[in-house]
Design an enzyme around this catalytic site. Structure first.
Site, short mmCIF file in Angstrom:
data_model
loop_
_atom_site.label_atom_id
_atom_site.label_comp_id
_atom_site.label_asym_id
_atom_site.label_seq_id
_atom_site.Cartn_x
_atom_site.Cartn_y
_atom_site.Cartn_z
CG HIS A 184 -32.57 17.82 -42.69
ND1 HIS A 184 -33.36 18.84 -42.21
CD2 HIS A 184 -32.82 16.77 -41.88
CE1 HIS A 184 -34.04 18.42 -41.15
NE2 HIS A 184 -33.74 17.17 -40.94
CD GLU A 230 -32.10 12.63 -40.90
OE1 GLU A 230 -32.87 12.33 -39.97
OE2 GLU A 230 -31.39 13.65 -40.90
CG HIS A 231 -36.93 14.05 -42.94
ND1 HIS A 231 -37.96 14.29 -42.06
CD2 HIS A 231 -35.84 14.61 -42.38
CE1 HIS A 231 -37.51 14.96 -41.01
NE2 HIS A 231 -36.22 15.17 -41.19
CD GLU A 241 -35.93 17.76 -38.04
OE1 GLU A 241 -34.85 17.34 -37.56
OE2 GLU A 241 -36.39 17.36 -39.13
#
Length: 443
Positions: free
Chosen positions: A70, A73-74, A150
């Site tokens: 994850h 992804e950022h 998030e």
């Protein structure tokens, strides 16, 4: 005649394959470095959606690397050796395009939708991101805070919490049970060195699938991909084979032998309830029957859950059933949100409907209605280039074959009442977990 395109084994370079459907042309090529390129050219479309699918997800993380998928992804949007984060954003904004990414349990996808004339730019930028991310230490720390926010946002949504806890209850310590986005603890603890190691280990030609649909020329896309990846330093000259697809007989180590009950106290207005257990693997041939079962049980306004819990009794606004399939494993469950005082009654109704389906199956009218719902949804869902691009990527990474719309419709129509009954009996007989999130008190 219906057709399906049997994609070459992932470990074999294979040859260029071509097939057509619905006026569109589907092609697949394995480039010398092992990168797979699939396209669906849709006549008359002035836009195109392209996605870079990397065959790594949260289930592939190892101890010390949890949350890295994850994180990447950022971070891939935060700059490369050729572009700053602002350069990446401006490249798509300047042409009215859209760019985004998503992380799953088994893959990560970076995608963009642009005009067909801007496809070279999109491929160049995404290729640069995939091959040449800097993972700058300062940017990483900034983004760590963004990801923690998030996760906090997700934790504030009781339905998200219920589904996440359901995965943990059903799958236990199996890698598929881990949250896709990581946890506050893992994101807060993972060092840059671990994220960098995860990036260099998994982002390589053999794991990459480039899929595009819309106004796209296959040969041109192959050239664009080769150029973009070569610019990023990837060696594509040698005939390396792609990485093997996931084993359909994945281990079940860590999955609890018995169902689990989890009650999470949250000061909210509704109780969120999920009931269910393990389901079917993504490649299980019974997935067609599962889709019919799911539609009849909780897939629409005429489904049993909706009619019994909402329409007849007025106990919930939202109720449905759901299924998720992965390599070797899957989950199946039922959800409802209701007043806390009605939670026990609603939970019983969820269980009752599942067991009633297992005892008597579905009626002929339900079968016809569910098949019609699925057939219409399938066709309507493929009306845009983004959904067709996603279908190509998943076919390559997960299934190893791509069914035409016509053959998919035939597979759905071939499901019988007996198929649904047998599957319902199997699912209802498996260990069952219950998750409740709401104002239930600390005890």
């Amino acid at each position: 005649m219906p057709w399906h395109l049997p994609l070459a084994a992932a470990g074999e370079p294979g040859a260029d394959l071509t097939a057509g459907q619905d006026g569109a042309t589907i092609r697949r090529t394995v480039l010398p470095g092992g990168v797979r390129v699939l396209t669906e050219q849709m006549p008359g479309l002035r836009s195109a959606t392209v996605g870079a699918w990397v065959g790594v997800g949260s289930r592939d993380e190892t101890d010390g690397h949890f949350g890295s998928t994850h994180f990447l992804e950022h971070l891939l949007f935060k700059g490369t050796h050729r572009r700053t984060a602002l350069d990446i954003a401006e490249a798509f904004d300047a042409v009215g395009g859209e760019a985004n990414a998503s992380t799953g349990k088994e893959h990560t996808c970076y995608y963009a939708r642009v005009l067909d004339a801007d496809l070279p730019m999109a491929v160049d930028v995404i290729g640069d991101m995939v091959t040449s991310a800097r993972l700058d230490a300062d940017e990483l720390e900034t983004e760590r805070g963004v990801i923690l926010e998030e996760l906090a946002m997700t934790d504030d949504d009781p339905s998200d919490v219920a589904h996440e806890q359901f995965s943990l209850a059903v799958l236990g310590t199996h890698p598929l049970g881990r949250p896709i986005g990581g946890t506050a603890d893992t994101i807060g603890a993972v060092p840059r060195a671990a994220v960098w190691d995860h990036y260099r280990t998994h982002y390589e030609p053999g794991t990459l699938v480039v899929a595009a649909a819309g106004g796209v020329d296959h040969d041109q896309l192959c050239d664009l991909v080769v150029h973009a990846l070569s610019e990023g330093g990837w060696a594509l000259e040698e005939a390396h084979a792609p990485r093997e697809r996931r084993d359909g007989a994945a281990t079940t180590d860590g999955i609890p032998a018995q169902g689990e009950v989890r009650t999470i106290d949250r000061p909210v207005e509704q109780a969120n309830i999920v009931v269910g257990g393990t389901g079917l693997a993504a490649t299980d041939d019974r997935r067609w029957a599962l889709s019919v079962l799911n539609a009849a049980l909780g897939g629409g306004m005429s489904s049993r859950l909706f009619q019994e819990i909402r329409e007849k009794r007025g106990l919930a606004y939202t109720t449905y059933s759901f299924a998720a399939g992965y390599g070797g494993l899957g989950t199946f469950g039922l959800y409802a949100g209701c007043a806390p005082a009605k939670a026990e009654q609603v939970e019983k109704l969820l269980v009752d409907e599942l067991e009633r389906l297992a005892a008597g199956g579905i009626t002929a009218a339900e079968l016809e209605r569910s098949v019609g719902q699925l057939r219409g949804g399938l066709v309507l869902g493929l009306e845009d280039s983004g959904s067709r691009m996603s279908r190509l990527g998943r076919a390559e990474l997960v299934y190893g074959e791509l069914y035409s719309v016509a053959e998919s419709l035939e597979r759905i129509s071939a499901v019988t009442r007996q198929d649904v009954l047998a599957l319902a009996q199997e699912l209802a007989g498996r260990p069952r977990s219950v998750v409740r999130v709401g104002p239930f008190g600390k005890d």
